[in-house]
Design an enzyme around this catalytic site. Structure first.
Site, PDB file in Angstrom:
ATOM      1  N   GLU A  74       0.826  -1.206   0.000  1.00  0.00           N
ATOM      2  CA  GLU A  74       0.000   0.000   0.000  1.00  0.00           C
ATOM      3  C   GLU A  74       0.859   1.254   0.000  1.00  0.00           C
ATOM      4  OE1 GLU A  74      -2.340  -3.001   2.627  1.00  0.00           O
ATOM      5  OE2 GLU A  74      -0.278  -2.637   1.992  1.00  0.00           O
ATOM      6  N   CYS A 127      -3.215  -3.976   6.870  1.00  0.00           N
ATOM      7  CA  CYS A 127      -2.779  -4.377   8.206  1.00  0.00           C
ATOM      8  C   CYS A 127      -3.240  -3.357   9.241  1.00  0.00           C
ATOM      9  CB  CYS A 127      -1.265  -4.528   8.246  1.00  0.00           C
ATOM     10  SG  CYS A 127      -0.326  -3.004   7.977  1.00  0.00           S
ATOM     11  N   CYS A 245      -0.975   0.176   7.744  1.00  0.00           N
ATOM     12  CA  CYS A 245      -1.578   0.656   6.491  1.00  0.00           C
ATOM     13  C   CYS A 245      -3.010   1.133   6.723  1.00  0.00           C
ATOM     14  CB  CYS A 245      -1.539  -0.442   5.434  1.00  0.00           C
ATOM     15  SG  CYS A 245       0.137  -0.829   4.860  1.00  0.00           S
ATOM     16  N   LYS A 248      -2.681   4.679   7.961  1.00  0.00           N
ATOM     17  CA  LYS A 248      -2.270   5.615   6.914  1.00  0.00           C
ATOM     18  C   LYS A 248      -3.406   5.881   5.934  1.00  0.00           C
ATOM     19  CE  LYS A 248       2.670   4.772   7.348  1.00  0.00           C
ATOM     20  NZ  LYS A 248       3.953   4.391   6.700  1.00  0.00           N
ATOM     21  N   ARG A 251      -5.757   8.289   7.562  1.00  0.00           N
ATOM     22  CA  ARG A 251      -5.152   9.633   7.556  1.00  0.00           C
ATOM     23  C   ARG A 251      -5.301  10.278   6.179  1.00  0.00           C
ATOM     24  NH1 ARG A 251       0.904  11.484   9.537  1.00  0.00           N
ATOM     25  NH2 ARG A 251       1.273  13.068   7.952  1.00  0.00           N
ATOM     26  N   LYS A 381      12.584   9.081   0.675  1.00  0.00           N
ATOM     27  CA  LYS A 381      12.297  10.498   0.925  1.00  0.00           C
ATOM     28  C   LYS A 381      13.254  11.416   0.164  1.00  0.00           C
ATOM     29  CE  LYS A 381      10.209  10.341   5.569  1.00  0.00           C
ATOM     30  NZ  LYS A 381      10.157   8.896   5.808  1.00  0.00           N
ATOM     31  N   LYS A 416       8.433  20.842   4.336  1.00  0.00           N
ATOM     32  CA  LYS A 416       7.207  20.233   4.876  1.00  0.00           C
ATOM     33  C   LYS A 416       6.498  21.202   5.819  1.00  0.00           C
ATOM     34  CE  LYS A 416       7.187  15.973   6.409  1.00  0.00           C
ATOM     35  NZ  LYS A 416       6.129  15.247   5.687  1.00  0.00           N
TER      36      LYS A 416
END
Length: 448
Positions: A74, A127, A245, A248, A251, A381, A416
């Protein structure tokens, strides 16, 4: 409404069209698959695909942003989609045609082309909280029922079921609880078999409750897990900092799946209109609880953000490299069945669309090149940050979003934090729904 089987079919076909490198060995290795699909009035197509089952432990995380921490399918699929969106924005700011974005009313900002939306597919229930499923809600199981334990006397520590009178007779609701995920029930599954303990009524997850909140009671049956709580994925031998997952996905249903960096350029967050799960143990009620209910009450989000629950669907088509299918195809000469160690990423970009990784680095790299560009996944990243900086450089200074005009922006952390609307939305989600969500260590985000 999307056709769940057609979505699954498109995703499975996309994997079959890729080179074999990184693919599980049939009958011996299993994996998970996830994908992001783009749809409009004309067609639906896969724009990013990922396979993978692994996470790296906390001690292996890098302050340079050059290691891929979470390689669950994912997460691979979503990060590949970020690569795709970055290229589409690069085309847009350079005066070319983008099939995704068009200019918005706000200077320096972009929005989706009319009629464009995104769907998410995963071959297995994510998960974490979504995998804690009452057995009565799941008609299909990855393996036959486990015979009841007979002739055991006494009750061990931790609520173990050992007395014959406490073990229900074998039936449709007395199967061994397990899920088809690495570190998400596999260890518990082995433990239950080894100690002859049966946990009826539920599938279980190996993802651990985040520190500071409710812990799992670990009692038999429905008392084994706490539901509705944040969980971190287990690593191999040590804890990870990777949220499940399920967490996330929930979110992303509030903050969007585009992340903080792309939010600089977007007038509105990007949400998945639909989440499709392949054939596997699944409960729509549990998925709704895990992905929607936990965040449905969040309010006071800044402009461009909203609580955007996806439509939840399940396909009748099973992934051919699932653990259940691998067990069916397994030959005694193949040795022990295991999760595939590699993760495959494919996304619809012009250069290097395929990226195969293992243990956080490009698949097959030697220790000699670790720490150099040759070892880096295109999804880490640092690589995504460099792609974002390339986008900023391609944007005329006068056409850049106001949030990117400061001369003090240097590090990944700086960019960010400068995405102020995204950070405000995250603060609302954090305070109202997920107060225990662990904050990333700033020392791991100061690269440039």
């Amino acid at each position: 409404m999307a056709d769940a089987d057609e979505i699954a079919r498109l995703c499975y076909a996309r994997l079959e069209a890729l080179p074999r490198r990184g693919r599980p060995e049939a009958g011996r290795e299993w994996s998970l698959l996830a994908a992001v699909l783009q749809t409009d009035s004309v067609k639906t197509e896969v724009v990013s695909l990922g396979t993978g089952t692994k996470c790296i432990g906390q001690s292996h995380m890098s302050p340079n942003g050059d290691v891929l921490n979470d390689s669950h399918a994912e997460i691979i699929a979503r990060r590949g989609c970020i690569r795709y969106l970055l290229q589409q924005l690069h085309r847009a700011v350079s005066g070319g045609h983008s099939s995704v974005f068009c200019p918005s009313e706000e200077q320096g900002k972009w929005r989706l082309q009319p009629g464009v939306s995104f769907l998410f597919f995963t071959s297995h229930t994510p998960c974490g909280d979504a995998s804690i499923i009452p057995m009565t809600d799941s008609p299909s199981l990855p393996r036959p029922p486990v015979a009841s334990v007979k002739g055991r006397e006494g009750t061990g520590a931790g609520g173990d079921l050992k007395r014959k009178s406490e073990v229900p007779s074998e039936g449709p609701h007395t199967k061994l609880a397990r899920v088809d995920k690495p570190g998400d029930g596999r260890d518990e599954d082995r433990g239950q078999r080894r100690h002859k303990n049966i946990i009826p009524l539920k599938f279980i997850t190996g993802a651990k409750c985040v520190p500071g909140g409710a812990a799992d009671p670990l009692q038999p049956g429905t008392g084994y897990h706490s539901t509705g709580v944040l969980r971190v994925k287990p690593g191999r031998g040590e804890p990870t900092l990777s949220l499940s997952c399920t967490d996330k996905l929930s979110r992303w249903a509030v903050l969007g799946f585009q992340g903080a960096l792309l939010s600089h350029y977007l007038q509105e967050a990007l949400y998945f209109s639909t989440v499709v799960v392949g054939k596997c143990p699944y409960s729509k009620e549990v998925m709704h609880r895990a992905l929607v209910t936990r965040c449905s009450h969040v309010t006071d989000l800044p402009a461009g953000f909203s609580v955007s629950p996806p439509e939840l669907l399940q396909s009748s088509l099973e992934f051919r490299f699932s653990q259940a299918q691998t067990e069916l195809q397994h030959q005694a000469t193949q040795g022990r069945i295991s999760p595939c160690g590699a993760a495959i990423s494919w996304c619809n970009v012009a250069e290097q669309p395929v990226d195969v990784t293992a243990n956080g680095y490009k698949h097959g790299v030697t220790k000699k090149v670790v720490g150099t560009a040759k070892s880096r996944s295109l999804l880490c990243k640092l690589e995504l940050f460099h792609s974002f900086l390339s986008l900023v450089s391609a944007t005329e200074p006068s056409a850049r979003p106001r949030s990117l005009r400061s001369s003090e922006l240097r590090t990944y952390w700086d960019y960010k934090q400068a995405s102020s609307s995204y950070q405000q939305a995250w603060q609302q989600l954090h305070s109202q729904a997920f107060p225990l969500w662990p904050r990333s260590d700033r020392k791991l985000l100061l690269f440039h």
